[in-house]
Design a protein around this motif. Structure first.
Motif, short mmCIF file in Angstrom:
data_model
loop_
_atom_site.label_atom_id
_atom_site.label_comp_id
_atom_site.label_asym_id
_atom_site.label_seq_id
_atom_site.Cartn_x
_atom_site.Cartn_y
_atom_site.Cartn_z
N SER A 52 0.83 -1.22 0.00
CA SER A 52 0.00 0.00 0.00
C SER A 52 0.86 1.26 0.00
O SER A 52 0.40 2.32 -0.43
CB SER A 52 -0.96 0.00 1.19
N LEU A 53 2.11 1.16 0.44
CA LEU A 53 2.99 2.33 0.53
C LEU A 53 3.97 2.47 -0.64
O LEU A 53 4.48 3.56 -0.88
CB LEU A 53 3.85 2.24 1.80
N VAL A 54 4.24 1.38 -1.34
CA VAL A 54 5.36 1.36 -2.27
C VAL A 54 5.28 2.43 -3.35
O VAL A 54 6.29 3.06 -3.67
CB VAL A 54 5.57 -0.06 -2.86
N SER A 55 4.10 2.71 -3.90
CA SER A 55 4.02 3.73 -4.94
C SER A 55 4.19 5.14 -4.37
O SER A 55 4.65 6.04 -5.06
CB SER A 55 2.72 3.61 -5.73
N GLU A 56 3.86 5.31 -3.10
CA GLU A 56 4.01 6.62 -2.46
C GLU A 56 5.45 6.89 -2.04
O GLU A 56 5.99 7.96 -2.30
CB GLU A 56 3.10 6.70 -1.23
N VAL A 57 6.10 5.91 -1.40
CA VAL A 57 7.45 6.13 -0.87
C VAL A 57 8.54 5.78 -1.88
O VAL A 57 9.69 6.17 -1.69
CB VAL A 57 7.67 5.38 0.46
N ARG A 58 8.21 5.05 -2.94
CA ARG A 58 9.11 4.73 -4.06
C ARG A 58 10.50 4.28 -3.62
O ARG A 58 11.51 4.93 -3.93
CB ARG A 58 9.19 5.90 -5.02
N PRO A 59 10.58 3.14 -2.92
CA PRO A 59 11.89 2.67 -2.48
C PRO A 59 12.72 2.14 -3.65
O PRO A 59 12.18 1.70 -4.67
CB PRO A 59 11.53 1.53 -1.52
N ASP A 60 14.03 2.20 -3.48
CA ASP A 60 14.94 1.54 -4.41
C ASP A 60 15.14 0.09 -4.00
O ASP A 60 15.38 -0.78 -4.84
CB ASP A 60 16.32 2.23 -4.39
N VAL A 61 15.06 -0.15 -2.68
CA VAL A 61 15.30 -1.47 -2.10
C VAL A 61 14.20 -1.76 -1.09
O VAL A 61 13.82 -0.90 -0.30
CB VAL A 61 16.67 -1.50 -1.38
N VAL A 62 13.70 -3.01 -1.12
CA VAL A 62 12.74 -3.48 -0.12
C VAL A 62 13.37 -4.68 0.58
O VAL A 62 13.67 -5.69 -0.07
CB VAL A 62 11.38 -3.88 -0.73
N LEU A 63 13.62 -4.54 1.88
CA LEU A 63 14.13 -5.64 2.69
C LEU A 63 12.93 -6.39 3.26
O LEU A 63 12.12 -5.80 3.99
CB LEU A 63 15.00 -5.12 3.83
N VAL A 64 12.80 -7.68 2.93
CA VAL A 64 11.64 -8.47 3.35
C VAL A 64 12.11 -9.67 4.15
O VAL A 64 12.89 -10.49 3.65
CB VAL A 64 10.84 -8.97 2.12
N ASP A 65 11.62 -9.79 5.37
CA ASP A 65 11.91 -10.97 6.18
C ASP A 65 11.10 -12.14 5.62
O ASP A 65 9.90 -12.03 5.42
CB ASP A 65 11.51 -10.70 7.63
N THR A 66 11.78 -13.26 5.38
CA THR A 66 11.07 -14.42 4.83
C THR A 66 10.11 -15.04 5.84
O THR A 66 9.31 -15.89 5.47
CB THR A 66 12.05 -15.49 4.32
N ASP A 67 10.16 -14.60 7.10
CA ASP A 67 9.20 -15.06 8.11
C ASP A 67 7.94 -14.21 8.16
O ASP A 67 7.06 -14.45 8.96
CB ASP A 67 9.83 -15.05 9.50
N THR A 68 7.85 -13.19 7.31
CA THR A 68 6.68 -12.32 7.31
C THR A 68 5.45 -13.15 6.95
O THR A 68 5.43 -13.83 5.93
CB THR A 68 6.86 -11.17 6.29
N PRO A 69 4.41 -13.13 7.80
CA PRO A 69 3.23 -13.95 7.53
C PRO A 69 2.43 -13.46 6.31
O PRO A 69 2.51 -12.30 5.94
CB PRO A 69 2.39 -13.84 8.80
N ASN A 70 1.69 -14.36 5.76
CA ASN A 70 0.74 -14.08 4.67
C ASN A 70 1.38 -13.51 3.42
O ASN A 70 0.80 -12.67 2.76
CB ASN A 70 -0.37 -13.13 5.16
#
Length: 126
Positions: A52-70
């Protein structure tokens, strides 16, 4: 003799952190904040929050924990890529052998141990 123009520093890398565990999320956010070449644009708990935020904050990098649910590993790269094709997704794992979680991603992806995240962030600005 002509003077050389001052060398501009490389642009800051905008980083979005996705981590379900509050203490780890805070630690990752601090790592990003402490790295001179990086700017923390958001630190969120869920993939839904990140999307929901990605188009607003326009990151170059997204760090994602593989334990993130769903999160749907096969669809995550595609969904981020549809919104922001140039984003780099970095999957962080506590596993001893992290592996690429999104082989069909339309974005660039990396997988790494959480313990090497500081070195990775330093590499963004070098």
């Amino acid at each position: 003799m002509a003077e050389k123009a001052p060398r501009r520093p490389p642009p800051m890398k905008r980083v979005l952190v996705v981590e379900p565990h509050p203490q780890v999320r805070a630690a990752l956010a601090d790592l990003v904040d402490d790295e001179p070449g990086c700017e923390l644009v958001a630190a969120v708990t869920t993939i839904a929050d990140a999307l929901s935020l990605v188009s607003e904050v326009r990151p170059d990098v997204v760090l994602v924990d593989t334990d993130t649910p769903n999160w749907e590993p096969q669809q995550l790269g595609k969904r981020f890529g549809e919104i922001l094709p140039e984003v780099l997704l970095v999957f962080l794992s506590a596993a001893t052998e992290p592996h690429r979680e999104c082989p069909e991603s339309s974005t660039k992806t990396l997988s790494m141990l959480k313990t090497v995240a500081p070195d990775f962030l330093r590499s963004l600005s070098s």
